[in-house]
Design a protein around this motif. Structure first.
Motif, mmCIF file in Angstrom:
data_model
loop_
_atom_site.group_PDB
_atom_site.id
_atom_site.type_symbol
_atom_site.label_atom_id
_atom_site.label_comp_id
_atom_site.label_asym_id
_atom_site.label_seq_id
_atom_site.Cartn_x
_atom_site.Cartn_y
_atom_site.Cartn_z
ATOM 1 N N VAL A 189 0.588 -1.388 0.163
ATOM 2 C CA VAL A 189 0.185 0.013 0.398
ATOM 3 C C VAL A 189 0.666 1.072 -0.025
ATOM 4 N N ASN A 190 1.886 0.951 0.619
ATOM 5 C CA ASN A 190 2.936 2.482 0.835
ATOM 6 C C ASN A 190 3.799 3.080 -0.765
ATOM 7 N N ASP A 191 4.389 1.526 -1.421
ATOM 8 C CA ASP A 191 5.133 1.774 -2.469
ATOM 9 C C ASP A 191 3.560 2.634 -3.373
ATOM 10 N N LEU A 192 2.183 1.856 -3.386
ATOM 11 C CA LEU A 192 1.167 2.284 -4.704
ATOM 12 C C LEU A 192 0.952 3.945 -4.130
ATOM 13 N N GLY A 193 1.472 4.727 -2.487
ATOM 14 C CA GLY A 193 1.028 5.518 -2.424
ATOM 15 C C GLY A 193 -0.308 6.191 -2.208
ATOM 16 N N ILE A 194 -1.232 5.452 -1.262
ATOM 17 C CA ILE A 194 -2.517 5.594 -1.532
ATOM 18 C C ILE A 194 -2.370 5.141 0.152
ATOM 19 N N ASN A 195 -3.389 5.763 0.737
ATOM 20 C CA ASN A 195 -4.416 5.610 2.432
ATOM 21 C C ASN A 195 -5.539 4.576 2.390
ATOM 22 N N LEU A 196 -4.756 3.573 3.126
ATOM 23 C CA LEU A 196 -5.887 2.239 3.077
ATOM 24 C C LEU A 196 -6.837 2.636 4.491
ATOM 25 N N GLU A 197 -7.433 2.478 4.090
ATOM 26 C CA GLU A 197 -9.201 2.282 5.141
ATOM 27 C C GLU A 197 -9.513 1.711 4.831
ATOM 28 N N LEU A 198 -9.843 0.178 6.401
ATOM 29 C CA LEU A 198 -10.526 -0.859 6.131
ATOM 30 C C LEU A 198 -12.172 -0.063 7.256
ATOM 31 N N ASP A 199 -12.631 -0.633 7.396
ATOM 32 C CA ASP A 199 -14.093 -0.886 8.240
ATOM 33 C C ASP A 199 -13.160 -1.306 9.266
ATOM 34 N N GLU A 200 -13.906 -0.759 10.627
ATOM 35 C CA GLU A 200 -13.947 -0.921 11.126
ATOM 36 C C GLU A 200 -14.360 -2.073 12.548
ATOM 37 N N GLU A 201 -15.189 -2.966 11.401
ATOM 38 C CA GLU A 201 -15.253 -4.500 11.965
ATOM 39 C C GLU A 201 -13.830 -5.648 10.950
ATOM 40 N N THR A 202 -13.332 -4.623 10.725
ATOM 41 C CA THR A 202 -12.554 -5.750 10.131
ATOM 42 C C THR A 202 -10.932 -5.375 10.759
ATOM 43 N N LYS A 203 -10.940 -4.071 11.274
ATOM 44 C CA LYS A 203 -10.060 -3.525 11.921
ATOM 45 C C LYS A 203 -10.091 -4.069 13.142
ATOM 46 N N GLU A 204 -10.699 -4.225 14.206
ATOM 47 C CA GLU A 204 -11.193 -5.224 15.089
ATOM 48 C C GLU A 204 -11.265 -6.759 14.763
ATOM 49 N N MET A 205 -11.116 -7.230 14.138
ATOM 50 C CA MET A 205 -10.864 -8.451 13.633
ATOM 51 C C MET A 205 -9.607 -8.800 13.869
ATOM 52 N N LEU A 206 -8.551 -7.809 12.816
ATOM 53 C CA LEU A 206 -7.680 -8.173 12.985
ATOM 54 C C LEU A 206 -6.422 -8.167 13.945
ATOM 55 N N GLU A 207 -7.603 -7.288 15.332
ATOM 56 C CA GLU A 207 -6.281 -7.317 15.868
ATOM 57 C C GLU A 207 -6.400 -8.450 16.710
ATOM 58 N N ARG A 208 -8.004 -8.531 17.098
ATOM 59 C CA ARG A 208 -8.024 -10.585 17.579
ATOM 60 C C ARG A 208 -7.422 -10.912 17.428
ATOM 61 N N LEU A 209 -7.680 -11.677 16.163
ATOM 62 C CA LEU A 209 -6.126 -12.171 14.858
ATOM 63 C C LEU A 209 -5.124 -11.438 15.857
ATOM 64 N N ARG A 210 -4.500 -10.143 15.620
ATOM 65 C CA ARG A 210 -2.490 -10.275 16.122
ATOM 66 C C ARG A 210 -2.799 -11.227 16.683
ATOM 67 N N PHE A 211 -3.125 -10.610 17.684
ATOM 68 C CA PHE A 211 -3.092 -10.918 19.337
ATOM 69 C C PHE A 211 -3.172 -12.816 19.689
ATOM 70 N N VAL A 212 -4.356 -13.317 18.892
ATOM 71 C CA VAL A 212 -4.278 -15.230 18.547
ATOM 72 C C VAL A 212 -2.785 -15.048 18.370
ATOM 73 N N TRP A 213 -2.495 -14.756 17.152
ATOM 74 C CA TRP A 213 -1.348 -14.856 17.204
ATOM 75 C C TRP A 213 0.595 -14.970 17.777
ATOM 76 N N GLU A 214 0.445 -13.478 18.552
ATOM 77 C CA GLU A 214 0.870 -13.044 20.001
ATOM 78 C C GLU A 214 1.013 -14.553 21.063
ATOM 79 N N ILE A 215 0.194 -14.988 21.197
ATOM 80 C CA ILE A 215 0.059 -15.579 22.039
ATOM 81 C C ILE A 215 0.439 -17.326 21.713
ATOM 82 N N GLU A 216 -0.144 -17.440 20.665
ATOM 83 C CA GLU A 216 1.038 -18.692 19.660
ATOM 84 C C GLU A 216 2.218 -18.568 20.075
#
Length: 360
Positions: A189-216
């Motif tokens: 996304v940075n290479d293309l020079g755009i600002n990608l906005e994800l919806d709140e539901e997707t952000k919350e899902m990725l935050e949960r799954l990032r936490f899962v990866w850290e615990i695992e």
């Protein structure tokens, strides 16, 4: 020249006589003209004028929308072919030559240019890596066909968002979201020079799954605890919580029994019989206290307004998940039931499970 090959056109005499096949015959002749040359720059303006004369047309007719739309068709085919082949840099002079010979302006082909850019971005986004060759082709396409910056950003955002959501869906099938997977996405996304906005539901899902990866991967959060801990004890989770207890209650349901009623005077009645109260025993949850719940690598600690509870992890034999809390079952006695914010329930269980496995 590619992608054109010689074609043969057939129509019956009546349709040809009435001129109803003009469009198909003109496009076939134009296609065959392009098929006989090696590269676009071999096409001359006289070639186009000779083609027009075959249909009793002149160079003035190149300005008509009818002829312009017919000339744009093979031009679109060639531009999209070049884009799919991934060699726009070496083909842009040929494209500009075709536009000049056919007397078609850049404004006339903006729809083709935007379609070509969308295809190119889709092709680039297949592996979410923008290499130098792809970058050069994108820049050449945008510059050569003069696509406005606003439209470029709009196409980038629209196409990349679709690709990114597909990438996220595939990457999170294992129930986690790793730093490497996130890094690939951010770099692209940075290479293309755009600002990608994800919806709140997707952000919350990725935050949960990032936490899962850290615990695992053995990365447990460390939080401050305003209570005294033992040496070597670390607090991994804390949250405001309520303590509940399951109690048996007797609930009155009225009275029953035989009864005899008779009238002794106007508006006056007497009743005889035995009255027995009816009751039902029910289990209900009662709030016992509220305060702060801590989870350390040694124990579960609750500090409430009226009482404190400390439970070593090796004394917990089971855990039950609620929508807004957990129940901890001990070796003996009633379970400890805590409720807190729904978004923190999974975090508690993940951390607890990771620590509990080593405590047993």
């Amino acid at each position: 020249m590619k992608p054109f090959t010689v074609k043969y056109f057939k129509s019956n005499f009546l349709i040809r006589l009435l001129g109803l096949d003009f469009k198909d015959r003109f496009l076939t002749d134009l296609n065959n003209l392009l098929a006989t040359i090696e590269n676009p720059q071999e096409l001359s303006r006289s070639d186009i004028e000779n083609l027009l004369q075959k249909y009793n047309l002149s160079a003035k007719d190149l300005k008509s929308q009818r002829i312009k739309s017919l000339l744009k068709k093979p031009l679109e085919d060639y531009i999209l072919y070049v884009v799919r082949e991934g060699d726009f840099v070496n083909s842009m002079q040929g494209i500009l030559h075709l536009l000049d010979v056919m007397q078609i302006s850049l404004e006339d082909v903006q729809d083709i240019a935007e379609k070509a850019l969308e295809i190119m971005v889709m092709k680039v986004a297949e592996d979410l890596v923008l290499d130098e060759s792809e970058r050069s082709n994108l820049e050449a396409l945008i510059k050569t066909l003069r696509i406005p910056d606003k439209r470029v950003k709009g196409i980038y955002s629209s196409v990349v968002k679709r690709v990114v959501m597909d990438y996220i869906q595939k990457a999170t099938r294992d129930g986690s979201w790793s730093p490497d997977e996130e890094g690939v996405l951010i770099k692209f996304v940075n290479d293309l020079g755009i600002n990608l906005e994800l919806d709140e539901e997707t952000k919350e899902m990725l935050e949960r799954l990032r936490f899962v990866w850290e615990i695992e991967n053995g990365i447990l959060p460390v939080v401050d605890a305003d209570v005294k801990l033992r040496r070597g004890e670390v607090c991994h989770f804390r949250v405001g919580a309520k303590l509940w207890e399951l109690k048996r209650k007797r609930i009155s349901r009225g009275y029953a029994g035989p009864r005899l009623t008779y009238r002794v005077a106007k508006g006056l009645y007497l009743s005889y019989g035995a009255y027995k109260p009816q009751a039902e025993i029910k289990e209900v949850y009662e709030k016992v206290d509220e305060g702060e719940l801590y989870l350390t690598n040694k124990k579960i600690l609750f500090v409430g307004k009226y009482k404190s509870i400390s439970l070593n992890l090796n004394r917990v034999i089971d855990i039950e998940r609620y929508i807004n809390g957990v129940a901890l079952y001990k070796e003996s006695g009633k379970p400890l039931i805590f409720t807190f914010q729904e978004k923190d329930v999974d975090k508690f269980i993940l951390i607890f499970t990771a620590i509990w496995d080593t405590a047993l």
